[in-house]
Design an enzyme around this catalytic site. Structure first.
Site, PDB file in Angstrom:
ATOM      1  N   THR B  50       0.823  -1.207   0.000  1.00  0.00           N
ATOM      2  CA  THR B  50       0.000   0.000   0.000  1.00  0.00           C
ATOM      3  C   THR B  50       0.861   1.263   0.000  1.00  0.00           C
ATOM      4  O   THR B  50       0.414   2.334  -0.413  1.00  0.00           O
ATOM      5  CB  THR B  50      -0.931  -0.019   1.234  1.00  0.00           C
ATOM      6  OG1 THR B  50      -1.755  -1.185   1.152  1.00  0.00           O
ATOM      7  CG2 THR B  50      -1.804   1.210   1.297  1.00  0.00           C
ATOM      8  N   TYR B 138       5.453 -12.047   4.886  1.00  0.00           N
ATOM      9  CA  TYR B 138       4.352 -11.317   4.246  1.00  0.00           C
ATOM     10  C   TYR B 138       3.776 -12.268   3.193  1.00  0.00           C
ATOM     11  O   TYR B 138       4.395 -12.519   2.168  1.00  0.00           O
ATOM     12  CB  TYR B 138       4.951 -10.069   3.603  1.00  0.00           C
ATOM     13  CG  TYR B 138       4.019  -9.028   3.056  1.00  0.00           C
ATOM     14  CD1 TYR B 138       2.642  -9.172   3.018  1.00  0.00           C
ATOM     15  CD2 TYR B 138       4.544  -7.833   2.555  1.00  0.00           C
ATOM     16  CE1 TYR B 138       1.829  -8.176   2.512  1.00  0.00           C
ATOM     17  CE2 TYR B 138       3.735  -6.829   2.049  1.00  0.00           C
ATOM     18  CZ  TYR B 138       2.379  -7.017   2.031  1.00  0.00           C
ATOM     19  OH  TYR B 138       1.575  -6.023   1.514  1.00  0.00           O
ATOM     20  N   LYS B 166       2.316 -11.482   8.332  1.00  0.00           N
ATOM     21  CA  LYS B 166       1.286 -10.590   7.823  1.00  0.00           C
ATOM     22  C   LYS B 166       0.582 -11.344   6.715  1.00  0.00           C
ATOM     23  O   LYS B 166       1.161 -11.584   5.655  1.00  0.00           O
ATOM     24  CB  LYS B 166       1.882  -9.284   7.299  1.00  0.00           C
ATOM     25  CG  LYS B 166       0.780  -8.253   6.998  1.00  0.00           C
ATOM     26  CD  LYS B 166       0.955  -7.492   5.733  1.00  0.00           C
ATOM     27  CE  LYS B 166      -0.401  -6.937   5.287  1.00  0.00           C
ATOM     28  NZ  LYS B 166      -0.306  -6.059   4.128  1.00  0.00           N
TER      29      LYS B 166
END
Lengths: 319, 319, 319, 319
Positions: B50, B138, B166
């Site tokens: 993001t 991730y 994550k």
């Protein structure tokens, strides 16, 4: 029997027990239906993916559906999968299902052929017009390789084409967007499609789905432990999400059986279906744990692992 | 600053505001960090997807990370994404991040090249050995096109390679299997990896993730409404899942902004990143809503839709 | 009639003309078969993907196959697609096809369900044992979402399960590896499976496939211009690859018709099938250009584009 | 040196030999370049996927490119891969490559992030404007997970953005459509983009690609046997496609080395890269067969299989 509007509760996709020769074992299937109803389920989904519908001939499908309808005998509604590649073929299955007494139909998007949102919409509308039974869309990209978007489902919910959704996409974010679009946890009844049922097929996150506002669940492993899913559902409905989560965790452990078959020998779908049938056999509910061809049978080590999973979840093998 | 063990709470992936010329706008970024901390977040994830990390040069990455670290000034920990194709390149980013004051690292599986579970394990182990900071895996298949299995994550959690996960895979079933394997909602502290943090990146189902036992959330749209996610998190921690779900539903509506850009003109990733930046610009937090090349800028109609989403969620545009 | 061993030449997948009501138009189908035989084709593949087999009911499939067999009347062999999800269903189609006079069967790997190489092998072996007709494997990942590896095909060729392969995978590298493994351009007859036929469904690269050692081609657009593919085939067999390539280029231009339908309205499969039928209608071979539901019909602009493609390739619309 | 327009011939992606410590072995790399030039190649592609570009740090990339440029010394042109996620990062690599003496650039579509045709077009246009070197598009969906459509490539060819295409998509049908759209085998020089080069990376079907009108080939296994690909190319150019096909078949057998590494232990990419390096080591061209981390090294059995493949193709291991 008329369906509740919306349909709610635990609606397991009923396994189809087979004889060693590969025919539908109606006696075992009747026992399985009794096992599920005794477990407190709120409906039965015959001829779903877990029912090995893709492996059954039309005659076998009819036998399985007849047996489920006859055994249920109106105690709970019976939804019938009408799984085939495109519209004309699905309409034929739908007519048969209606004739055999199904209370509702469950259909996927077209598969084998590449499709398009406008074609999918036309598919469901044609099907709804052809056979007058409540129609559920079955969103299962792992099988049909397209995803029903929240926008498309909502359009077909609002115009009355669909009575509900069985969401086996695993896309919980899209599911939440659909639920919120339909009014959210508290606004569904005053929303654009009040009687529309949202059922999750994601059997490992049912507590979460019920928290999000789903109406029910279609759990494959609910064949093995229907009472567990009913307890989970009842706890969530009563607002006791802690208890629901605890039950869910037990069922997640039980679900581990799906990986019992060696990856070098068999597909993951075959391993999962084989494990459910092995569990039902170990529990004495069905007479034979055979899966349909060309699936590879589980070996003895795998069956022993299933037995261990059963014991770990407090279920007692009788074989 | 040392990280809590496990890390918990709301840890938004911090957007990287750009100038009209495409450079990092450090003043706007500092304002954004203050906005997040004022919203009550528990940590900051710089240089995530993001954050447009894949669009930033190494110099721009360094500027962004320095700005976040300096502005945070120890009030909350800063996790730094070290996103690159394979081990040697990631190790370089990790060394830079450590030098610039990151409190932890976040790395994906190798991408561009086809990889393998054994190679992914080696990748994380080499990285952990090379740079002495807590390391988060991730899991983001939509970007790297492989999935971290629950078994692999658990192995790397148990041997101390990973401090956390994550999970942006969207595979909530696999996530639940991981959580149960680590001990479940109540057994994690006595489980095989007590300090291991499980953070979800699935920002539309955070209430459900917290119910399942996740420790925290990394919400992209948390840039726009950090206080909302903090309220959601606090409610869930306090056991008020009804309130958490209500807040989640408001955030799902807000999240609808990600589709504001026309599909005929831009990728879905660009539309989402553009909408977050447009929202921050409308709220007066950043000076410019530019996204990095080659993303297509949102047109005025799309920005108007973002503004409408903000108002619908009770946030007030100032432009 | 017994099949050549190996089967060679141009074997188009025969379109299934429909009436406006969606039933099989047997008169048009018979004219189409005559058109193909007049074009010089070496065989006919009824009930393939291009035949809209996935859209036809069992009764419609039978009507189509009967019509093709009766019209061919032994002048060329008829291969019949037996396309369904798994073994038991495919065996039923195979028995019907045998009864209706098919000279060979064409079957895919299982679909809808996730499968495995060992299961695919069992599927073909069971099918071969159940119905005594030469069996072709149909490798079409775009439809069934698994790929038949060169190793698996070779194993089933060597043990006599398969009489040939129809390769619509588009994976020309894997195809070349298979061909070389079977002995290569000059060594096939002395190789491990001398009578095994390798047919390509990649209709845009037939010259290349024949250079590589393929025995024939199954071209969808061969419905429209069978004589073109026969010229291409004959040129390549005579060693004049320059001439073959020139003919191939003309056919590539003609093939451009498949994209005539707007992407916003219909799937690519529907656009392609619609264009073939529109071309046959424009050429006066079939009476109606309808495709089966839920496909979207081509609009008039799209049909005009098909007509332009026909003229560009030297074919003359009569409507 | 200025590139031929269009670029033609055999342009292997140059492997990057490493020391046991994982650094670029410049002496081995120089020997490899001499081996390739001695084999008659027409250009060199440094920093491609086969060069392990995704595994090299920026400093290592620079070292490798410098070595290739210095060793080539103007005898053949050097194309440099500028492989990174998005525009700004790729522009930086492009500037470095220009500074280090590359004669042309090779760039993929954006990856890691989800992208869109309009964004890809902007990406290439920005890159072309930023660095004044001929630019080749590298179509490699297996790595970047999007496909460059024939329409997009043609648009960028016609407007002068692209000097050529390196097609590693494996989609030979789309490639043929592009070639025909550019004028076909005989009309390219008078077509819409006369100097545009179409190079195939499909090393198993080079004879077919040349028949179709491709200008050249970028074969990974051309590192091992450059002279073989030059013979293949020369034969096809001279119109002797039979001879070209025979040479291609020998190279297909040689290529079988890519599967030498066990699937249970390593990715297919690692197995292929490892086999090429093992072959170069066995042939005495490079000093060490190490691949970059996190790839798993080939075991001795795998190396023995590589040696057998070399011998089978008439190449003589010296170790």
């Amino acid at each position: 029997m008329p369906l509740a509007s919306p349909l709610t509760g635990v609606v397991p996709p009923v396994c189809t027990p087979l004889t060693p020769e590969g025919e539908v074992d109606t006696a075992s299937l009747a026992r399985l239906v009794e096992h599920l109803i005794a477990g407190g389920v709120h409906g039965l989904f015959a001829l779903g993916s877990t029912s090995e519908v893709a492996y059954l001939t039309d005659a076998q499908r009819a036998t399985a559906l007849e047996t489920v309808v006859a055994t249920a005998a109106g105690r709970v509604p019976v939804l019938a999968g009408v799984i085939d590649t495109t519209t004309a073929r699905v309409v034929e299955h739908a007519r048969t299902a209606a004739r055999l007494g199904a209370d509702a139909l469950v259909a996927t998007a077209p598969f084998y052929t590449r499709t398009h949102a406008k074609e999918i919409a036309g598919h469901f509308r044609t099907l709804r017009a052809a056979v007058d039974l409540p129609l559920f869309a079955y969103d299962i990209p792992v099988a049909v390789h397209s995803k029903l978007t929240p926008g498309l489902v909502r359009e077909l919910a609002e115009d009355g084409t669909l009575a509900g959704l069985k969401d086996s996409s695993g896309d919980e974010g899209a599911l939440r967007r659909l639920l919120v679009g339909l009014g959210g946890r508290e606004g569904r009844a005053a929303g654009p499609a009040p009687g529309f049922a949202v059922l999750t097929g994601s059997e490992l996150t049912v507590d979460a789905a019920l928290l999000a506002g789903c109406d029910g669940v279609v759990p494959g492993i609910g064949n093995v432990d229907p009472a567990g899913y009913v307890r989970l559902y009842d706890a969530a409905r009563a607002g006791d999400l802690e208890l629901a989560a605890k039950e869910q965790e037990r069922l997640v452990e039980l679900f581990g059986m799906v990986d019992c078959g060696p990856e070098s020998d068999m597909g993951r779908s075959s391993s999962a279906l084989g494990s459910f049938k092995a569990a039902l056999w170990l529990l004495g509910i069905v007479d034979c744990r055979a899966t349909a061809r060309p699936q590879i049978p589980l070996d003895d080590d795998s069956v022993a692992e299933v037995a261990a999973r059963l014991r770990g979840a407090g279920l007692v093998p009788v074989r």
